[in-house]
Design a protein around this motif. Structure first.
Motif, PDB file in Angstrom:
ATOM      1  N   ALA A 164       5.360   4.505   1.522  1.00  0.00           N
ATOM      2  CA  ALA A 164       5.712   3.228   2.142  1.00  0.00           C
ATOM      3  C   ALA A 164       5.085   3.096   3.526  1.00  0.00           C
ATOM      4  O   ALA A 164       4.531   2.051   3.880  1.00  0.00           O
ATOM      5  CB  ALA A 164       7.227   3.093   2.233  1.00  0.00           C
ATOM      6  N   ARG A 165       5.157   4.156   4.290  1.00  0.00           N
ATOM      7  CA  ARG A 165       4.586   4.117   5.636  1.00  0.00           C
ATOM      8  C   ARG A 165       3.061   4.060   5.575  1.00  0.00           C
ATOM      9  O   ARG A 165       2.423   3.375   6.373  1.00  0.00           O
ATOM     10  CB  ARG A 165       5.025   5.347   6.424  1.00  0.00           C
ATOM     11  N   ALA A 166       2.477   4.773   4.603  1.00  0.00           N
ATOM     12  CA  ALA A 166       1.020   4.771   4.472  1.00  0.00           C
ATOM     13  C   ALA A 166       0.502   3.369   4.180  1.00  0.00           C
ATOM     14  O   ALA A 166      -0.543   2.958   4.705  1.00  0.00           O
ATOM     15  CB  ALA A 166       0.594   5.735   3.366  1.00  0.00           C
ATOM     16  N   VAL A 167       1.226   2.622   3.348  1.00  0.00           N
ATOM     17  CA  VAL A 167       0.819   1.242   3.039  1.00  0.00           C
ATOM     18  C   VAL A 167       0.827   0.393   4.308  1.00  0.00           C
ATOM     19  O   VAL A 167      -0.113  -0.365   4.580  1.00  0.00           O
ATOM     20  CB  VAL A 167       1.750   0.625   1.980  1.00  0.00           C
ATOM     21  N   GLU A 168       1.885   0.514   5.107  1.00  0.00           N
ATOM     22  CA  GLU A 168       1.987  -0.256   6.340  1.00  0.00           C
ATOM     23  C   GLU A 168       0.880   0.124   7.324  1.00  0.00           C
ATOM     24  O   GLU A 168       0.257  -0.740   7.951  1.00  0.00           O
ATOM     25  CB  GLU A 168       3.362  -0.014   6.985  1.00  0.00           C
ATOM     26  N   GLU A 169       0.647   1.425   7.448  1.00  0.00           N
ATOM     27  CA  GLU A 169      -0.376   1.884   8.399  1.00  0.00           C
ATOM     28  C   GLU A 169      -1.777   1.486   7.931  1.00  0.00           C
ATOM     29  O   GLU A 169      -2.650   1.165   8.743  1.00  0.00           O
ATOM     30  CB  GLU A 169      -0.294   3.398   8.582  1.00  0.00           C
ATOM     31  N   ALA A 170      -2.005   1.510   6.609  1.00  0.00           N
ATOM     32  CA  ALA A 170      -3.302   1.088   6.078  1.00  0.00           C
ATOM     33  C   ALA A 170      -3.563  -0.379   6.403  1.00  0.00           C
ATOM     34  O   ALA A 170      -4.693  -0.775   6.758  1.00  0.00           O
ATOM     35  CB  ALA A 170      -3.351   1.319   4.569  1.00  0.00           C
ATOM     36  N   ALA A 171      -2.513  -1.202   6.301  1.00  0.00           N
ATOM     37  CA  ALA A 171      -2.652  -2.621   6.636  1.00  0.00           C
ATOM     38  C   ALA A 171      -2.990  -2.782   8.118  1.00  0.00           C
ATOM     39  O   ALA A 171      -3.831  -3.614   8.495  1.00  0.00           O
ATOM     40  CB  ALA A 171      -1.358  -3.366   6.301  1.00  0.00           C
ATOM     41  N   ASP A 172      -2.348  -1.983   8.965  1.00  0.00           N
ATOM     42  CA  ASP A 172      -2.630  -2.037  10.405  1.00  0.00           C
ATOM     43  C   ASP A 172      -4.075  -1.643  10.703  1.00  0.00           C
ATOM     44  O   ASP A 172      -4.737  -2.245  11.546  1.00  0.00           O
ATOM     45  CB  ASP A 172      -1.682  -1.103  11.168  1.00  0.00           C
ATOM     46  N   VAL A 173      -4.562  -0.618   9.996  1.00  0.00           N
ATOM     47  CA  VAL A 173      -5.946  -0.178  10.211  1.00  0.00           C
ATOM     48  C   VAL A 173      -6.924  -1.289   9.821  1.00  0.00           C
ATOM     49  O   VAL A 173      -7.888  -1.561  10.549  1.00  0.00           O
ATOM     50  CB  VAL A 173      -6.240   1.103   9.393  1.00  0.00           C
TER      51      VAL A 173
END
Length: 211
Positions: free
Chosen positions: A164-173
């Motif tokens: 879940a966090r990886a998805v959010e961080e990927a969007a931020d990147v």
């Protein structure tokens, strides 16, 4: 080159269906028909021409200025329909909507890219606090710093196995990446073009690509 002699105009009583798509966004702009004459005009001018049952032969945008410059024409497997990928000069629909289907970008990254274009072109009014995007666009060091920070957070999330966090961080990147390259004049379309070239798919059957 698209060979018109291979198209089956007979199924549609002299017409083939044309699905017109924005070459940059992937949005389906409209569906119309064309006969041999309309496609010959399209090939000769590099701009879309159609055949209407009521209007006859018509040059898209000939009156409104909302022309559609041809990027490629591709026949379908049955040779009775054509996919026209175009660069549009304005809305595709006579109502003024961007597409005849009343929907916006089907791609969230495309929508983001459009927002970045608007932010880059519009300075805040006097006394108005600039948006976060505008601050990034105006501060090179901040832009580069944020890419590093967001990438590090994505690495941590992946290392922790936190989906879940990886998805959010990927969007931020992705967001910060597109902002970072914007001042260089680089758009999402430029990045997608590079990816498409790297993918190097087999040549599409019956495709014409115009310069």
């Amino acid at each position: 080159m698209l060979d018109l002699s291979t198209l089956d105009f007979g199924k549609g009583n002299g017409l083939v269906t044309v699905v017109t798509q924005d070459a940059h966004t992937g949005d389906v702009l409209m569906v119309a028909h064309a006969d041999r004459e309309a496609l010959e005009k399209t090939l000769a001018t590099g701009e879309m021409h159609y055949r209407s049952r009521t209007r006859g032969l018509w040059h898209k945008g000939g009156t409104s200025g909302n022309v559609q410059r041809v990027v490629s024409l591709t026949a379908d497997c049955d040779a009775d329909a054509v996919l026209a990928r175009v660069e549009k000069a304005g809305p595709a629909c006579h109502t003024g909507a961007e597409t005849c289907f009343g929907v916006g970008p089907v791609d969230a990254l495309v929508a983001l890219d459009r927002t970045l274009t608007e932010r880059a072109a519009t300075a805040p009014a006097p006394g108005e606090k600039p948006s976060y995007t505008r601050r990034l666009l105006e501060d090179r060091n901040l832009r580069l710093k944020k890419i590093g920070e967001e990438a590090a957070e994505l690495v941590t999330a992946c290392a922790d196995g936190d989906k879940a966090r990886a998805v959010e961080e990927a969007a931020d990147v992705l967001y910060h990446l597109l902002v970072a390259v914007r001042p260089l004049g680089v758009t999402l379309a430029d990045v997608k073009d590079v990816l498409a070239r790297r993918a190097a798919p087999p040549a599409a059957k019956q495709t014409l690509t115009l310069p």
